[in-house]
Design an enzyme around this catalytic site. Structure first.
Site, PDB file in Angstrom:
ATOM      1  N   GLN A  56       0.806  -1.215   0.000  1.00  0.00           N
ATOM      2  CA  GLN A  56       0.000   0.000   0.000  1.00  0.00           C
ATOM      3  C   GLN A  56       0.842   1.269   0.000  1.00  0.00           C
ATOM      4  O   GLN A  56       0.335   2.345  -0.315  1.00  0.00           O
ATOM      5  CB  GLN A  56      -0.927   0.026   1.224  1.00  0.00           C
ATOM      6  CG  GLN A  56      -1.948  -1.098   1.259  1.00  0.00           C
ATOM      7  CD  GLN A  56      -1.449  -2.273   2.087  1.00  0.00           C
ATOM      8  OE1 GLN A  56      -0.251  -2.526   2.179  1.00  0.00           O
ATOM      9  NE2 GLN A  56      -2.385  -2.998   2.691  1.00  0.00           N
ATOM     10  N   CYS A  57       2.106   1.177   0.370  1.00  0.00           N
ATOM     11  CA  CYS A  57       2.939   2.362   0.589  1.00  0.00           C
ATOM     12  C   CYS A  57       3.659   2.785  -0.685  1.00  0.00           C
ATOM     13  O   CYS A  57       4.556   2.093  -1.155  1.00  0.00           O
ATOM     14  CB  CYS A  57       3.956   2.085   1.687  1.00  0.00           C
ATOM     15  SG  CYS A  57       5.182   3.399   1.867  1.00  0.00           S
ATOM     16  N   HIS A  58       3.299   3.942  -1.214  1.00  0.00           N
ATOM     17  CA  HIS A  58       3.936   4.351  -2.460  1.00  0.00           C
ATOM     18  C   HIS A  58       5.375   4.791  -2.260  1.00  0.00           C
ATOM     19  O   HIS A  58       6.193   4.695  -3.182  1.00  0.00           O
ATOM     20  CB  HIS A  58       3.111   5.419  -3.177  1.00  0.00           C
ATOM     21  CG  HIS A  58       3.265   6.824  -2.680  1.00  0.00           C
ATOM     22  ND1 HIS A  58       4.434   7.527  -2.786  1.00  0.00           N
ATOM     23  CD2 HIS A  58       2.370   7.667  -2.110  1.00  0.00           C
ATOM     24  CE1 HIS A  58       4.265   8.753  -2.308  1.00  0.00           C
ATOM     25  NE2 HIS A  58       3.023   8.858  -1.885  1.00  0.00           N
ATOM     26  N   SER A  76       7.610   3.260  -0.582  1.00  0.00           N
ATOM     27  CA  SER A  76       8.431   2.058  -0.718  1.00  0.00           C
ATOM     28  C   SER A  76       8.224   1.365  -2.056  1.00  0.00           C
ATOM     29  O   SER A  76       9.103   0.646  -2.534  1.00  0.00           O
ATOM     30  CB  SER A  76       8.138   1.087   0.430  1.00  0.00           C
ATOM     31  OG  SER A  76       6.802   0.610   0.393  1.00  0.00           O
ATOM     32  N   ASN A  77       7.063   1.589  -2.671  1.00  0.00           N
ATOM     33  CA  ASN A  77       6.760   0.993  -3.971  1.00  0.00           C
ATOM     34  C   ASN A  77       7.813   1.394  -5.005  1.00  0.00           C
ATOM     35  O   ASN A  77       8.211   0.618  -5.869  1.00  0.00           O
ATOM     36  CB  ASN A  77       5.373   1.449  -4.413  1.00  0.00           C
ATOM     37  CG  ASN A  77       4.760   0.593  -5.500  1.00  0.00           C
ATOM     38  OD1 ASN A  77       3.606   0.810  -5.875  1.00  0.00           O
ATOM     39  ND2 ASN A  77       5.470  -0.370  -6.053  1.00  0.00           N
TER      40      ASN A  77
END
Length: 347
Positions: A61-63, A65-66
């Site tokens: 869900q975390c952009h 870290s994406n």
């Protein structure tokens, strides 16, 4: 020494996660994101650049870290930097304990032998008082977090880990464009990436509308910028495109709930919508984009009251087909058959 609250989980004393709306909101009700704590780079007299030494921890869900997961795959660093995912299992704990290795057997990372990401943070700095965030690059030799700097981590992968890049890896951070990329990345952080969260965590209407208006003004500028060029800096994907993509990918599915009044959904922007699909159709982007998790981040079973449209029909929506639709963006490039400038070309 500061006092911390703990919860005991499987015999481990796990520190309770700080809350953004308390620790990161100023006197005017505006959200001020905490600074990154582990920011040392890599190389001589720093963290050694060694294949197999580091483990990238990120969350679907975390952009923030994406980005790192996408860059790792684009550059072919899979053998040099191992990877694992964390998530939330809030219902299992009395307090919010932060990121947990919920996809692993016994919720324990088999390489690091930890259940919660915070354990690697406090092993590195026991007095760290902020939120334990992803991405986190952990030294598997010491078990300590060595870098959580989402501002620069992809740049370290692009530059310092270049000896381990695959043959003909894309040059995402060309030396002659780095100043321009850095300036654009800073603008994207303020006006796109973090603006969404400023609307989410603020506690005053003034702060909300400031972030909201900044976001949609920036979207209008980007829509105009992409009218006559395929990517943000021209014919080829750079680090900046990855930073914009991760926010766009979540806009209609997740961030609509955070922005409140949605002025324009992504699909209403002709250029940005085609641009986002152009990027999604690159395997490393597609492999690291989890639309169903964006739509239903808690993982709760379907059938509950007042769930979103996407969550309600989650198993019936073909996100891949929707995002895989033709986009006709190649016509804007002088090199339409290639989305990347490769590192080999500049040698």
């Amino acid at each position: 020494m500061a006092e911390y609250e703990y919860e005991t989980v499987n015999g481990r004393q796990i520190r309770v996660r700080p809350q953004e709306t308390i620790s990161e909101v100023d006197e005017d009700g505006a959200f001020r994101r905490q600074p990154n704590h582990f920011t040392e780079g890599f190389g001589e007299e720093k963290n050694p650049v060694e294949a197999g030494r580091y483990r990238l921890i990120w969350a679907k869900q975390c952009h923030w870290s994406n980005r790192a997961a996408i860059v790792r795959e684009l550059l072919g660093l899979e053998d040099a930097i191992s990877i694992n995912l964390v998530g939330r299992d809030d219902g299992a704990h009395e307090k919010n304990l932060g990121w947990e290795f919920i996809y692993d057997e016994n919720h324990t990372d088999q390489v690091l032998d930890i259940q919660f990401l915070s354990e690697a943070y406090y092993k590195a700095d026991w007095d760290y008082g902020g939120r334990t965030t992803v991405p986190a690059l952990i030294d598997t030799v010491t078990g300590k977090v060595v870098n959580n700097d989402y501002h620069r981590l992809t740049n370290y992968f692009e530059v310092d880990f270049r000896p381990f890049h695959k043959k003909n890896a894309p040059d995402l951070y060309p030396e002659e464009q780095r100043a321009e990329i850095d300036e654009l990345n800073e603008w994207l952080f303020d006006n796109i990436n973090n603006a969404v969260y400023r609307t989410t965590f603020c506690r005053s209407k003034e702060a909300y509308w400031d972030a909201y208006n900044a976001f949609y003004a920036a979207m209008d500028l980007l829509e105009e910028r992409l009218e006559n060029q395929r990517f943000l800096l021209g014919d080829y994907v750079t680090d900046s495109d990855i930073r914009l993509y991760v926010t766009l990918a979540r806009l209609d599915i997740r961030y609509i709930h955070q922005l409140g009044h949605t002025k324009h959904p992504l699909f209403s922007y002709k250029n940005l919508w085609g641009y986002a699909r152009d990027l999604y159709q690159i395997p490393a982007f597609r492999h690291n984009t989890y639309f169903k998790d964006f739509a239903n981040p808690t993982g709760e079973k379907q059938g509950r009251t007042f769930e979103s449209f996407n969550a309600r029909f989650l198993d019936e929506i073909d996100f891949d087909a929707y995002w895989g639709a033709p986009h006709n963006r190649a016509r804007l490039s002088s090199d339409p058959g290639n989305k990347f400038r490769t590192e080999r070309q500049e040698q």
